[in-house]
Design a protein around this motif. Structure first.
Motif, PDB file in Angstrom:
ATOM      1  N   UNK A  81      28.298 -24.122 -28.418  1.00  0.00           N
ATOM      2  CA  UNK A  81      29.036 -23.803 -29.637  1.00  0.00           C
ATOM      3  C   UNK A  81      29.441 -25.074 -30.373  1.00  0.00           C
ATOM      4  N   UNK A  82      29.913 -26.065 -29.622  1.00  0.00           N
ATOM      5  CA  UNK A  82      30.314 -27.340 -30.231  1.00  0.00           C
ATOM      6  C   UNK A  82      29.108 -28.034 -30.859  1.00  0.00           C
ATOM      7  N   UNK A  83      27.963 -27.981 -30.177  1.00  0.00           N
ATOM      8  CA  UNK A  83      26.744 -28.589 -30.702  1.00  0.00           C
ATOM      9  C   UNK A  83      26.311 -27.908 -32.001  1.00  0.00           C
ATOM     10  N   UNK A  84      26.347 -26.591 -32.026  1.00  0.00           N
ATOM     11  CA  UNK A  84      25.950 -25.860 -33.238  1.00  0.00           C
ATOM     12  C   UNK A  84      26.880 -26.190 -34.402  1.00  0.00           C
ATOM     13  N   UNK A  85      28.163 -26.262 -34.118  1.00  0.00           N
ATOM     14  CA  UNK A  85      29.137 -26.600 -35.164  1.00  0.00           C
ATOM     15  C   UNK A  85      28.868 -28.017 -35.694  1.00  0.00           C
ATOM     16  N   UNK A  86      28.602 -28.941 -34.787  1.00  0.00           N
ATOM     17  CA  UNK A  86      28.297 -30.318 -35.170  1.00  0.00           C
ATOM     18  C   UNK A  86      27.007 -30.385 -35.988  1.00  0.00           C
ATOM     19  N   UNK A  87      25.999 -29.647 -35.579  1.00  0.00           N
ATOM     20  CA  UNK A  87      24.728 -29.633 -36.314  1.00  0.00           C
ATOM     21  C   UNK A  87      24.900 -29.061 -37.710  1.00  0.00           C
ATOM     22  N   UNK A  88      25.686 -27.989 -37.816  1.00  0.00           N
ATOM     23  CA  UNK A  88      25.953 -27.404 -39.135  1.00  0.00           C
ATOM     24  C   UNK A  88      26.675 -28.404 -40.033  1.00  0.00           C
ATOM     25  N   UNK A  89      27.620 -29.134 -39.446  1.00  0.00           N
ATOM     26  CA  UNK A  89      28.365 -30.142 -40.202  1.00  0.00           C
ATOM     27  C   UNK A  89      27.413 -31.225 -40.722  1.00  0.00           C
ATOM     28  N   UNK A  90      26.530 -31.694 -39.850  1.00  0.00           N
ATOM     29  CA  UNK A  90      25.581 -32.727 -40.270  1.00  0.00           C
ATOM     30  C   UNK A  90      24.646 -32.195 -41.350  1.00  0.00           C
ATOM     31  N   UNK A  91      24.185 -30.954 -41.195  1.00  0.00           N
ATOM     32  CA  UNK A  91      23.293 -30.377 -42.202  1.00  0.00           C
ATOM     33  C   UNK A  91      23.968 -30.315 -43.571  1.00  0.00           C
ATOM     34  N   UNK A  92      25.229 -29.923 -43.615  1.00  0.00           N
ATOM     35  CA  UNK A  92      25.961 -29.868 -44.884  1.00  0.00           C
ATOM     36  C   UNK A  92      26.102 -31.260 -45.493  1.00  0.00           C
TER      37      UNK A  92
END
Length: 122
Positions: A81-92
């Motif tokens: 979950x933390x990885x997905x949140x971090x990836x979404x943040x980087x994508x934005x």
């Protein structure tokens, strides 16, 4: 929108010296991986000088936070979950820096990377 982008850029400029110090916490292997990823983005996305600096800051922060997630004592689900949140943040953040065509190439690169990781698991 432009003022928001300006504020984000100034915030990154202020925080960048701290990120450079944080980068020193990365292992030599991770530093090399970070540099390779940056060079790939630089070439494949045809980044301008201004974009190069912003992408470098984004990726450094991403790798630092990723290392923290990997070292955390949480469950696999919590780490995912933390990885997905971090990836979404980087994508934005990348979407704010890249133009439409560059972002499309970036997304394609991310999909290819996911396929590669999945193929290594099996």
């Amino acid at each position: 929108m432009k003022s928001l982008f300006t504020i984000m850029f100034l915030l990154l400029a202020v925080l960048a010296p701290g990120l450079v110090n944080a980068q020193s916490k990365l292992t030599e292997e991770k530093k090399k991986e970070l540099q390779e990823k940056f060079e790939t983005y630089k070439t494949e996305l045809n980044l301008t000088e201004a974009q190069q600096e912003k992408v470098k800051v984004i990726n450094t922060a991403y790798f630092e936070e990723l290392a923290g997630i990997k070292e955390s004592g949480g469950s696999k689900l919590a780490k995912l979950k933390a990885f997905r949140k971090l990836s979404d943040k980087r994508d934005k953040e990348m979407k704010a820096v890249l133009d439409k065509d560059q972002y499309a190439v970036y997304q394609k690169m991310q999909q290819e990377m996911k396929k590669e990781i999945r193929s290594k698991r099996t």
